[in-house]
Design an enzyme around this catalytic site. Structure first.
Site, PDB file in Angstrom:
ATOM      1  N   HIS A  47      75.879  46.792  17.006  1.00 49.25           N
ATOM      2  CA  HIS A  47      76.537  48.093  16.978  1.00 49.25           C
ATOM      3  C   HIS A  47      75.536  49.161  16.564  1.00 49.25           C
ATOM      4  CE1 HIS A  47      80.755  46.153  16.189  1.00 49.25           C
ATOM      5  NE2 HIS A  47      80.203  45.748  17.331  1.00 49.25           N
ATOM      6  N   GLU A  49      75.579  51.424  14.295  1.00 48.31           N
ATOM      7  CA  GLU A  49      75.345  51.538  12.852  1.00 48.31           C
ATOM      8  C   GLU A  49      74.470  50.403  12.323  1.00 48.31           C
ATOM      9  OE1 GLU A  49      79.629  52.872  13.732  1.00 48.31           O
ATOM     10  OE2 GLU A  49      78.325  51.229  14.328  1.00 48.31           O
ATOM     11  N   CYS A  77      82.962  49.106  11.424  1.00 47.46           N
ATOM     12  CA  CYS A  77      83.658  47.822  11.317  1.00 47.46           C
ATOM     13  C   CYS A  77      83.144  47.086  10.074  1.00 47.46           C
ATOM     14  CB  CYS A  77      83.420  46.998  12.585  1.00 47.46           C
ATOM     15  SG  CYS A  77      81.723  46.367  12.734  1.00 47.46           S
ATOM     16  N   CYS A  80      79.343  46.430  10.254  1.00 48.29           N
ATOM     17  CA  CYS A  80      78.517  47.623  10.043  1.00 48.29           C
ATOM     18  C   CYS A  80      78.615  48.139   8.611  1.00 48.29           C
ATOM     19  CB  CYS A  80      78.895  48.703  11.049  1.00 48.29           C
ATOM     20  SG  CYS A  80      78.472  48.220  12.739  1.00 48.29           S
TER      21      CYS A  80
END
Length: 153
Positions: A47, A49, A77, A80
Site C-alpha cells: 500500500h 502508506e 488499514c 499501514c
C-alpha cells in the site's frame, strides 16, 4: 492540511492511471511544508502508506520521523497503521474514513477492507501518535478518484 491531502489525492490519481488501486500518500517534514516523499499504491500488500514508511525509515532517523506527518487519502488499514507505528512517524492526517472506503469498494475481492480504525490500532501501542481525519470537505474529491474503479460482484 487540506493542501497536503489534495497532493496525496493527486498521487492517488496517478496510481490509478498506472492501473494501481487509487490511493496516495506523502510524508511532510517537521516544518509542516516540505514534502519529503510521495507514494502511490503498488498492490494489495504494498500500500502507498506502508511503502512510503519503509522508504522513509531507511532514509531518516526515528527521531526525525517522529516529528513528520504522514498524509494519506484514506484511513490507513491495520497493516499501514502498524507500519507507521513501527516506522515511528508521529503524526497522521487522512482524508476519508475506512467506512467511506468500504462503501466505495463493497465486496470487491481486490480490497477486502478490515473494520479496525487506525486510532484503535495506535491506542493498542505505547506511542502517542496524533491523528487528524476524516476531512468531510475533501470527501467528494477523494471519492471521485475511486468512482468506477472498484467492481463489486
Amino acid at each position: 492540511m487540506l493542501h497536503h491531502l489534495r497532493r496525496a489525492n493527486a498521487i492517488a490519481l496517478r496510481a490509478r492511471g498506472f492501473g494501481h488501486h487509487p490511493f496516495g500518500a506523502i510524508l511532510v517534514a517537521p516544518d509542516h511544508e516540505t514534502v519529503l516523499l510521495e507514494q502511490g499504491n503498488v498492490n494489495t500488500v504494498n500500500h502507498a502508506e506502508s511503502v512510503l514508511v519503509r522508504v522513509a525509515s531507511t532514509n531518516f532517523s526515528p527521531e526525525y520521523l517522529w516529528n513528520c506527518t504522514l498524509y494519506t487519502t484514506a484511513e490507513p488499514c491495520v497493516m499501514c497503521a502498524g507500519t507507521q507505528y513501527w516506522g515511528n512517524i508521529g503524526r497522521l492526517v487522512y482524508g476519508i474514513a475506512e467506512t467511506s472506503l468500504l462503501a466505495l469498494t463493497g465486496s470487491d475481492a481486490q480490497n477486502p477492507t478490515l473494520s479496525l480504525p487506525c486510532r484503535q490500532v495506535f491506542a493498542a501501542g505505547q506511542k502517542p501518535i496524533r491523528v487528524w481525519g476524516p476531512f468531510d470537505a475533501l470527501e467528494d474529491e477523494i471519492v471521485a478518484v475511486h468512482r468506477d474503479f472498484w467492481r463489486s460482484p
